[in-house]
Design an enzyme around this catalytic site. Sequence first.
Site, PDB file in Angstrom:
ATOM      1  CB  CYS A 134      -0.882  -0.057   1.256  1.00 33.96           C
ATOM      2  SG  CYS A 134      -1.967   1.356   1.413  1.00 33.96           S
ATOM      3  CB  CYS A 170      -9.170   9.972   6.390  1.00 36.57           C
ATOM      4  SG  CYS A 170      -7.556   9.455   5.782  1.00 36.57           S
ATOM      5  CB  CYS A 176      -8.046   1.424   5.762  1.00 32.23           C
ATOM      6  SG  CYS A 176      -7.928  -0.023   4.792  1.00 32.23           S
TER       7      CYS A 176
HETATM    8  N1  SAH Z   1      -7.425   9.242  -1.055  1.00 30.27           N
HETATM    9  C1  SAH Z   1      -7.703   7.942  -1.576  1.00 30.27           C
HETATM   10  C2  SAH Z   1      -6.773   6.833  -1.123  1.00 30.27           C
HETATM   11  C3  SAH Z   1      -6.381   6.725   0.341  1.00 30.27           C
HETATM   12  S1  SAH Z   1      -7.420   6.045   1.568  1.00 30.27           S
HETATM   13  C4  SAH Z   1      -9.137   7.582  -1.308  1.00 30.27           C
HETATM   14  O1  SAH Z   1      -9.832   8.339  -0.640  1.00 30.27           O
HETATM   15  O2  SAH Z   1      -9.602   6.557  -1.802  1.00 30.27           O
HETATM   16  C5  SAH Z   1      -7.671   4.369   1.374  1.00 30.27           C
HETATM   17  C6  SAH Z   1      -9.045   3.928   1.927  1.00 30.27           C
HETATM   18  O3  SAH Z   1      -9.119   3.925   3.379  1.00 30.27           O
HETATM   19  C7  SAH Z   1     -10.133   4.859   1.464  1.00 30.27           C
HETATM   20  O4  SAH Z   1     -11.265   4.162   1.087  1.00 30.27           O
HETATM   21  C8  SAH Z   1     -10.390   5.640   2.735  1.00 30.27           C
HETATM   22  O5  SAH Z   1     -11.609   6.296   2.685  1.00 30.27           O
HETATM   23  C9  SAH Z   1     -10.284   4.585   3.787  1.00 30.27           C
HETATM   24  N2  SAH Z   1     -10.171   5.121   5.131  1.00 30.27           N
HETATM   25  C10 SAH Z   1      -9.748   6.341   5.488  1.00 30.27           C
HETATM   26  N3  SAH Z   1      -9.775   6.490   6.818  1.00 30.27           N
HETATM   27  C11 SAH Z   1     -10.225   5.342   7.337  1.00 30.27           C
HETATM   28  C12 SAH Z   1     -10.436   4.869   8.674  1.00 30.27           C
HETATM   29  N4  SAH Z   1     -10.164   5.627   9.727  1.00 30.27           N
HETATM   30  N5  SAH Z   1     -10.878   3.602   8.817  1.00 30.27           N
HETATM   31  C13 SAH Z   1     -11.103   2.820   7.757  1.00 30.27           C
HETATM   32  N6  SAH Z   1     -10.914   3.200   6.483  1.00 30.27           N
HETATM   33  C14 SAH Z   1     -10.476   4.456   6.264  1.00 30.27           C
END
Ligand code: SAH
Length: 380
Positions: A104, A118, A357
Site C-alpha cells: 500500500c 481519515c 486503512c
Molecule cells: N485518497 C484515496 C486513497 C487513500 S485512503 C481515497 O480516498 O480513496 C484508502 C481507503 O481507506 C479509502 O477508502 C479511505 O476512505 C479509507 N479510510 C480512510 N480512513 C479510514 C479509517 N479511519 N478507517 C477505515 N478506512 C479508512
Amino acid sequence: MTVNLLEFERHGFAQFCAELGEKPFRARQLMRWIHQSGVDDFDAMTDISKSLREQLGTAAEIRAPRVVRDTTAADGTRKWLLDVGTGNAIETVFIPERNRGTLCISSQAGCALECTFCSTGRQGFNRNLTVAEIIGQLWQASRALLARDAGACFTPALSAARNLGRGGAAVRPITNVVMMGMGEPLANFDNVVAAMLLMLDDDAYGLSRRRVTLSTAGMVPAIDRLRDTCPVALAVSLHAPNDALRDELVPINRKYPLKELLAACLRYIEKAPRDFVTFEYVMLAGVNDGVEHARQLVKLVRSVPCKINLIPFNPFPQSGYRRSDSATVALFQDVVMQADITATVRRARGDDIDAACGQLAGRVQDKTRRRQRRQAEPIS
Ligand code: SAH
C-alpha cells in the site's frame, strides 16, 4: 547536477541514454538493475562497461526516500516510515496473505481532501510526492522483503540471481500494489501515472493492470484522464449513499456529486482491466451503517458493475467516530448481497502498529493551517 534515475519511467530512461550517446538497450538494462535487482550502486551493474559505469556515477544517482522506521505487526503486516525531507515522512505498508503480498503506497505528504474519518486528512497537506518518492516505496519494500526471504543481508548479486528476467516473477514477494496510502493519488496525477507505468513495465516490476489498484475519493475529471492514459483497477471511496451525507464525510463530493461520480465510474469500466469498480464504504457507527443506508446504497450503485468493500472504521485519537459492531456490518452486508451485489468486509490488518486503512499519518508539515483552524472551531 546529478539526476535521480528513480524519477524515470521507460521514456525518461531512453532519453537519458540517448543523451549519453548510448544504445536503447542500455535503458532496459538500467531499468532491470534498478527495479528488478534493487541495485543502487552502479559498480554492481556487471554487464555495463566500466567506463559507462563511471560516467553514470558522476551524472546520476539512485536515491529512494530513506527508511527511518520499520515495524512489523503481530499479523505480519509491515510498515515503513520513509523520510521525504523538510520534516515530512510518509508511510508504506506491506500486507502479506497466503497467496499474495500487497503493498500500500502513499502518493502525497498529507492530503488536502479533509475526509472527516481519515487520519491522514487530519494531518493536513504539505506536497505531492515525486515519481522517485512514489516508486521508491516499492523499490525499498522489494529490497527489504527480498533480503528477508534470503535470510541474509541484501546483496545485488543474490537478488539478480533470484529475480532477473521473467522467470523470476514467481519469487517476488510483492504481487499487488494499491495506491491507498497517504494522499489522494489523482491529485498528483502525472507523478502517480509515471510510477504506475513502472509498476506495469516488464523491465521493471511487470505487474498486470489488474494487480495495480488506484483508490480515489472521487476526482471526476481525473478518473476520465486515468481511463485514457493508464487504466488500472479502480476503487472509489464512496462511504455514503446520498449527497447530503457524502458532502459531510467526503467534502470533495460538493464539487463532484454522486451522479457525476457514478457516471465517471461507468465510463471507466469501458477500459478497466476488471469489469467492475470497487466501492469502498467505511462503516461508522450510527452515521452511515443503518439498513436504510444499505438500501439507498443498493439503489445508487445498481447501474454500475461493482463490488462493495465494507471497511470497519479504524480508530485514531480524537477521530470522534466509532466502529460499527460486527452484527451491524453483517446486516448491512446482507442487504447488499440480497440485491445480488457482492459485498465483502475488509479485515483490519496491522492495526496494532497503526498500519490499517486510514491510520497512516506519517509526519506532515501542514501548509494548510488545518490543525490551527480546527482548534479554533467551537466544539459542537
Ligand atoms: N485518497 C484515496 C486513497 C487513500 S485512503 C481515497 O480516498 O480513496 C484508502 C481507503 O481507506 C479509502 O477508502 C479511505 O476512505 C479509507 N479510510 C480512510 N480512513 C479510514 C479509517 N479511519 N478507517 C477505515 N478506512 C479508512
